[in-house]
Each structure stands twice: as C-alpha cells, then as structure tokens.
Design a protein around this motif. Structure first.
Motif, mmCIF file in Angstrom:
data_model
loop_
_atom_site.group_PDB
_atom_site.id
_atom_site.type_symbol
_atom_site.label_atom_id
_atom_site.label_comp_id
_atom_site.label_asym_id
_atom_site.label_seq_id
_atom_site.Cartn_x
_atom_site.Cartn_y
_atom_site.Cartn_z
ATOM 1 N N GLY A 105 0.816 -1.201 0.000
ATOM 2 C CA GLY A 105 0.000 0.000 0.000
ATOM 3 C C GLY A 105 0.845 1.243 0.000
ATOM 4 N N PHE A 106 0.405 2.226 0.798
ATOM 5 C CA PHE A 106 1.054 3.528 0.816
ATOM 6 C C PHE A 106 1.331 3.942 2.262
ATOM 7 C CE2 PHE A 106 -2.054 3.375 -2.671
ATOM 8 C CZ PHE A 106 -1.205 3.477 -3.762
ATOM 9 N N THR A 107 2.406 4.673 2.448
ATOM 10 C CA THR A 107 2.757 5.166 3.782
ATOM 11 C C THR A 107 3.059 6.655 3.745
ATOM 12 O OG1 THR A 107 5.124 4.703 3.499
ATOM 13 C CG2 THR A 107 3.766 2.935 4.434
ATOM 14 N N LEU A 108 2.969 7.275 4.902
ATOM 15 C CA LEU A 108 3.387 8.651 5.126
ATOM 16 C C LEU A 108 4.395 8.616 6.272
ATOM 17 C CD1 LEU A 108 -0.124 10.296 4.808
ATOM 18 C CD2 LEU A 108 1.821 10.765 3.297
ATOM 19 N N ASN A 109 5.610 9.052 5.968
ATOM 20 C CA ASN A 109 6.718 8.964 6.930
ATOM 21 C C ASN A 109 6.913 7.528 7.422
ATOM 22 O OD1 ASN A 109 6.885 11.681 6.527
ATOM 23 N ND2 ASN A 109 6.427 12.283 8.623
ATOM 24 N N GLY A 110 6.734 6.583 6.495
ATOM 25 C CA GLY A 110 7.008 5.194 6.785
ATOM 26 C C GLY A 110 5.940 4.466 7.563
ATOM 27 N N GLN A 111 4.776 5.071 7.747
ATOM 28 C CA GLN A 111 3.726 4.415 8.514
ATOM 29 C C GLN A 111 2.357 4.681 7.911
ATOM 30 O OE1 GLN A 111 4.587 7.071 12.041
ATOM 31 N NE2 GLN A 111 2.341 7.166 12.157
ATOM 32 N N SER A 112 1.433 3.799 8.252
ATOM 33 C CA SER A 112 0.031 3.983 7.894
ATOM 34 C C SER A 112 -0.812 3.430 9.046
ATOM 35 C CB SER A 112 -0.325 3.275 6.591
ATOM 36 O OG SER A 112 -1.687 3.504 6.273
ATOM 37 N N PRO A 113 -1.765 4.215 9.568
ATOM 38 C CA PRO A 113 -2.046 5.594 9.205
ATOM 39 C C PRO A 113 -0.830 6.498 9.410
ATOM 40 C CG PRO A 113 -3.761 4.707 10.650
ATOM 41 C CD PRO A 113 -2.638 3.740 10.665
ATOM 42 N N GLY A 114 -0.876 7.663 8.748
ATOM 43 C CA GLY A 114 0.204 8.621 8.889
ATOM 44 C C GLY A 114 0.231 9.223 10.277
ATOM 45 N N PRO A 115 1.234 10.044 10.574
ATOM 46 C CA PRO A 115 1.352 10.653 11.906
ATOM 47 C C PRO A 115 0.128 11.488 12.257
ATOM 48 C CG PRO A 115 3.337 11.017 10.596
ATOM 49 C CD PRO A 115 2.323 10.449 9.671
ATOM 50 N N VAL A 116 -0.230 11.469 13.545
ATOM 51 C CA VAL A 116 -1.295 12.352 14.034
ATOM 52 C C VAL A 116 -0.748 13.780 14.068
ATOM 53 C CG1 VAL A 116 -2.835 12.914 15.945
ATOM 54 C CG2 VAL A 116 -2.309 10.516 15.428
ATOM 55 N N ILE A 117 -1.424 14.689 13.382
ATOM 56 C CA ILE A 117 -1.039 16.099 13.407
ATOM 57 C C ILE A 117 -1.843 16.773 14.507
ATOM 58 C CG2 ILE A 117 -0.977 18.261 12.122
ATOM 59 C CD1 ILE A 117 -0.768 16.639 9.569
ATOM 60 N N LYS A 118 -1.143 17.436 15.438
ATOM 61 C CA LYS A 118 -1.800 18.098 16.559
ATOM 62 C C LYS A 118 -1.531 19.602 16.503
ATOM 63 C CE LYS A 118 -1.654 14.110 19.664
ATOM 64 N NZ LYS A 118 -1.243 13.595 21.001
ATOM 65 N N ALA A 119 -2.574 20.367 16.758
ATOM 66 C CA ALA A 119 -2.458 21.822 16.778
ATOM 67 C C ALA A 119 -3.402 22.367 17.836
ATOM 68 C CB ALA A 119 -2.785 22.408 15.407
ATOM 69 N N THR A 120 -3.265 23.638 18.116
ATOM 70 C CA THR A 120 -4.174 24.347 19.001
ATOM 71 C C THR A 120 -4.959 25.356 18.183
ATOM 72 O OG1 THR A 120 -2.694 24.079 20.891
ATOM 73 C CG2 THR A 120 -4.313 25.848 21.039
ATOM 74 N N LYS A 121 -6.203 25.541 18.536
ATOM 75 C CA LYS A 121 -7.060 26.466 17.796
ATOM 76 C C LYS A 121 -6.376 27.825 17.636
ATOM 77 C CE LYS A 121 -11.583 28.731 17.965
ATOM 78 N NZ LYS A 121 -12.822 28.929 18.758
ATOM 79 N N GLY A 122 -6.373 28.325 16.391
ATOM 80 C CA GLY A 122 -5.753 29.605 16.089
ATOM 81 C C GLY A 122 -4.348 29.485 15.541
ATOM 82 N N GLN A 123 -3.738 28.306 15.643
ATOM 83 C CA GLN A 123 -2.385 28.137 15.120
ATOM 84 C C GLN A 123 -2.401 27.943 13.608
ATOM 85 O OE1 GLN A 123 -0.738 24.845 17.466
ATOM 86 N NE2 GLN A 123 0.397 26.335 18.697
ATOM 87 N N LEU A 124 -1.320 28.378 12.969
ATOM 88 C CA LEU A 124 -1.159 28.160 11.536
ATOM 89 C C LEU A 124 -0.393 26.850 11.339
ATOM 90 C CD1 LEU A 124 -0.520 30.677 8.748
ATOM 91 C CD2 LEU A 124 0.730 28.530 8.730
ATOM 92 N N VAL A 125 -1.009 25.949 10.595
ATOM 93 C CA VAL A 125 -0.432 24.629 10.329
ATOM 94 C C VAL A 125 0.166 24.635 8.926
ATOM 95 C CG1 VAL A 125 -0.904 22.149 10.122
ATOM 96 C CG2 VAL A 125 -2.127 23.534 11.824
ATOM 97 N N GLN A 126 1.383 24.134 8.814
ATOM 98 C CA GLN A 126 2.054 24.029 7.510
ATOM 99 C C GLN A 126 2.518 22.592 7.325
ATOM 100 O OE1 GLN A 126 4.800 27.187 6.059
ATOM 101 N NE2 GLN A 126 6.368 25.587 6.138
ATOM 102 N N VAL A 127 2.073 21.983 6.222
ATOM 103 C CA VAL A 127 2.440 20.599 5.931
ATOM 104 C C VAL A 127 3.104 20.542 4.565
ATOM 105 C CG1 VAL A 127 1.632 18.230 5.649
ATOM 106 C CG2 VAL A 127 0.530 19.729 7.324
ATOM 107 N N ARG A 128 4.361 20.107 4.558
ATOM 108 C CA ARG A 128 5.114 19.938 3.320
ATOM 109 C C ARG A 128 4.987 18.483 2.884
ATOM 110 N NH1 ARG A 128 11.554 19.545 3.056
ATOM 111 N NH2 ARG A 128 11.883 19.582 0.776
ATOM 112 N N LEU A 129 4.340 18.265 1.749
ATOM 113 C CA LEU A 129 4.108 16.918 1.223
ATOM 114 C C LEU A 129 5.123 16.616 0.124
ATOM 115 C CD1 LEU A 129 2.370 14.311 0.887
ATOM 116 C CD2 LEU A 129 0.956 15.629 -0.722
#
Length: 501
Positions: A102-126
């Motif tokens: 199948g497919f992985t993200l950073n070597g795992q599936s499901p991919g990593p849990v992304i955690k943020a706090t309300k109001g934060q700017l999230v940046q994801v480089r794919l």
C-alpha cells in the motif's frame, strides 16, 4: 426490401445508443467549471450570467475575479506547527505483523497524528517519493482556504514522484478531523494515505470551561486494510491506561465507506462532538449507539468508574478501545437495538444566521438509472436525474445563506461530504431538528431519506460536494459548489493526470 427494413430497424435501435455513448465520453482534459449546468438556486446570477449563460459561462469568464491559487492563508505569517510528510508506495507491516502492499506517510500507515491548538497556523510539506500517479492531501472537515483543499484537478495538480507541495491553513476550529489523499482517492485512501488531525481548544476557550483541559484524549481512527479492521493501525483491541475518575474523550474517526455504529460498555457516555463541533447540552447516554457516517467523526466522552473497572468503546463491532487501569478485561457488549437520534439529542441553541430566509435554495436529489458513464454502460448514480458530468454547479455569492434539500431515491445509503463548510441539519423527512444544533460535514443520507440543511457561504472557492463512499463518487456522485468570481486554472486529466476520485 427486407434487408432495408431490417437495417432501418437496427439503426433505429442502435442509433440512439451510439449517440448516448458518444455523448457520455469525457475529454482527456476538462475543467470542472465547464461541466454540467449552472444552478443559481433562485438567487441573482451576478457577473457570471453575462458571460453567455450555461456551464460554459464559467470558462468564458475565467479572466475575471480570483483564481483558487490566491485563496491562501497569510503568506507572511510564520507556521506554528510545521510537518513534513514523505509519501511512499511500499510494503508495510501492522503492529500485529501482518504485511500489506500500500502507501505510507513517513514510513507508517495511518500517517502521523497532526496536533495543533485552535488559532495556530499549520504548515504541511508533502513530498512524493514513490507514489505512482501523483498524490494530494485533503483536510477532511477542516474548513481550510480553497488553495489548501487538496483536490487534484480542482484546487491543485497532483504531486508527482519527486515533487512536493506545501499546505498552509489556520486551524480555526477545535475538534477532530482527518486527512487523506484526493487523487485517485478510492484507491489511495483504501491503500493507506490517511491520518488524524486533532485541534485542541485555545487557552481562552479552556478558561470559559473549567473541565475543558481535564479530559484525556484518545484518537481512534478506524480503517480497513484489505478487509482487516484496524484502530490506529492495530488489529483487535487498543488498550489505554485511564485511572479511576478520569474523564476520557475518545475521538472516533470513520475512514471507511459505510455507517459505523459506536457504543460504550461499562459506563454511560456523552456524545461530546460531531464532525469537529461541540454538542450543546450533551446528556449521558445508555443503551444506545451513535451512528458515525463515512468520513465522519464522533467524540465519545466517558468518566472512568471509581472502582477501577474498565470501559470498552465499541467501534462497529466487538473490537475497539478498552480504557482501564488495573484491568482491561472488558467483555464485549452487544450492540444496542436503539440508535441515538441527533435530531433531538442535546439542548437547543441559537444560530448565527436565519435559515428560514435563505438567499439560495438548492436540491441535491440522488437516484440511479442505466446509461453510459465515459462510454461505459451500467447502472449509474444520478444527481437531479442527470448522469455525470451533466450535474449541477451550485452557484453562490460570498455571504449568502444557503439552504439545500438532499434526498436519496437511489436504493443505497450515501454519506455526503461538502468541502470547505459545515452545515446545520434543519430536518429529516420533514421532521424539524429540536436538539442541539447538529453541525455536519459528513452526513449519512439513508435510502429513502431526505434532509434539509443550511450553511453560510463564507469560504470562497470551488468546492466538491460528493458521496464519501469513494467508489460512488468515482461512479458519478460528485457535484461542486462555486462562488461567483472564483475560477480555477486546474483541469481533470491533463499533463498532471489529475483524477480526484
């Protein structure tokens, strides 16, 4: 004469079929702005109408207004949460040792849990290291700027091998969300290109709710790998340490194609949130299950018994999350016969807009009939009686109050997902909602059911509105919501081989 009559009869039968077949063929590349027919919902036609009317008006007016690439988060703001995701096609193993292609993200599936706090700017480089056909990431349930929506051929080109794309958005709503590919999604999501996104309340929100920061958080992402049911990539039960008296919020994420009943054994529970939105006045529930739609989320809160006995959160069956301290011996509890009705659950609260005075009214009526889809004969899904791509393009202007009737006469259930917006359920089968405002981004519309929903058009862009049983979407159950003055330069097909479903 007999031959002539036979030939004429044959042509009379085959001629219309050949014409229908020819008319159904999709071009190698096309813009979703040029498909189907415009539906203004009874509202003003605006500037688009002056481009000549019909779906072609979108393309004719492409030189004006904003294109989706300009609908972004503040480009000068620094990211508060920065993540790099490397996507690969590879053979991987679940914790049980079972291997999958199948497919992985950073070597795992499901991919990593992304955690943020309300109001934060999230940046994801794919970064696509080895996924053939290209990839994207869609932020399911998070109302991101349109340029970050991650739909191949609509808001971006698919990211080919050796290429990358950066997503930026402000996490302006606390809650439970998830991410997944929206390029060949019916294959890539099932194959493992997905993960959880959790946004915690901001400090000021916690200050108004003394218990907001007391609950333990447990993510429970349910996914099938080649028919093997997993929770967070694990087969069987997932044990979690939870001391007596602790309040635990289990964030249930249904990544599958059908409805998933969820219930608790060993303690009553509260349905704290649905699709990332808190339920007002959530009361304790016993002997009822919660129906979690495909793509949907349900935050289940329990308080651990003081005697230290464990609690089992059932996720569609006997397996699930087992909360405990001294013991995890929580036997499965049969699924309750009754289902929690979200039309009446919780306490009413005022809305910030009046759905009784909408600017636009739309119908999204789902059916099924024989015909051709891109030259292939079959029994295909329809929208308002039409086969894809002759489906509505729902037109709105920013600030419109929108009301939509979704009805299902197709014979099968459809979990409907509108990108970029949350909608409030007003009624089901004509029965008004009387409980907490029931906000959704993934709504299960059962066979024979009809819902009235409403939302404010406050997020400009070109947005998909489709069934999240992803094979159904690839079989024609896809339409779009389009804002006046917004265009897209991306096309389905083309050099990037964009294939959103």
């Amino acid at each position: 004469m007999r031959l002539a009559v036979a030939g004429a009869a044959t042509m009379a039968v085959l001629g219309p079929l050949v014409w229908l077949w020819q008319a159904s063929l999709l071009p190698e590349t096309y813009s979703v702005m040029d498909m189907g027919h415009v539906d203004y919902g009874g509202g003003p036609r605006g500037a688009m109408a002056h481009a000549g009317g019909g779906a072609s008006a979108h393309g004719a007016h492409a030189g004006a207004g904003r294109d989706v690439t300009r609908l972004v988060a503040d480009p000068d703001r620094r990211a508060d949460v920065a993540v790099t995701m490397v996507a690969r096609k590879e053979r991987f193993r679940l914790p049980s040792g079972r291997a999958f292609e199948g497919f992985t993200l950073n070597g795992q599936s499901p991919g990593p849990v992304i955690k943020a706090t309300k109001g934060q700017l999230v940046q994801v480089r794919l970064i696509n290291e080895s996924v053939p056909g290209g990839i994207t990431l869609h932020w399911h349930g998070m109302d991101v700027p349109n340029a970050a929506d991650g739909v191949a051929g609509v808001t971006q080109d698919a990211v080919g091998i050796g290429k990358e794309f950066t997503y930026r958005f402000v996490a302006d709503q606390a809650g439970t969300f998830w991410y997944h590919s929206h390029q060949m999604s019916h294959e890539q999501v099932r194959g493992g290109l997905l993960g959880a996104l959790v946004v915690a309340p901001a400090a000021q929100d916690k200050a108004t709710d003394e218990a907001a920061d007391e609950a333990m958080d447990v993510v429970a992402l349910v996914h099938l790998y080649n028919g093997v049911r997993t929770v967070n990539g694990r087969e069987g039960d997932v044990p979690v340490q939870a001391p007596p008296g602790t309040r635990v919020r289990v964030r249930v994420i249904n990544t599958e194609y059908g409805l998933m009943p969820t219930w608790a054994g060993g303690a009553p529970y509260r349905l704290a949130a649905v699709d990332g939105t808190e339920v007002n006045g959530a009361a304790p529930v016993r002997d009822k299950a919660v129906a979690v739609a495909a793509g949907g989320r349900a935050d289940i809160e329990v308080t651990m018994p003081e005697d230290g006995s464990p609690v089992r959160i059932h996720l569609g069956g006997p397996a699930g999350v087992v909360l405990g301290s001294a013991s995890y011996a929580a036997p499965p509890v049969p699924r309750p016969a009754a289902m929690l009705d979200l039309l009446t659950y919780g306490a009413p609260a005022p809305l910030a807009f009046d759905p009784g005075r909408p600017d636009r009214r739309f119908a999204y009526d789902m059916g099924r009939r024989p015909g051709f889809l891109d030259g292939v004969p079959g029994l295909w899904w329809t929208i308002n009686g039409h086969l894809y791509p002759d489906v509505p393009m729902f037109h709105v202007a920013e600030g419109d109050v929108v009301r939509m009737r979704i009805s299902n006469d197709s014979g099968e259930a459809h979990p409907m997902h509108l990108h970029g917006h949350h909608a409030v359920v007003l009624s089901r089968d004509g029965v008004p909602a009387t409980g907490s405002p029931w906000w959704v981004d993934s709504l299960e519309v059962g066979a024979g059911e009809s819902y009235e929903i409403a939302f404010v058009a406050d997020n400009p862009g070109v947005w998909m509105d489709h069934c999240h049983n992803l094979p159904h979407a690839s079989e024609g159950l896809t339409a779009h919501l389009m804002y006046e003055g917004v265009t897209t330069p991306f096309t389905v097909g083309g050099p990037a081989a964009n294939e959103p479903e």
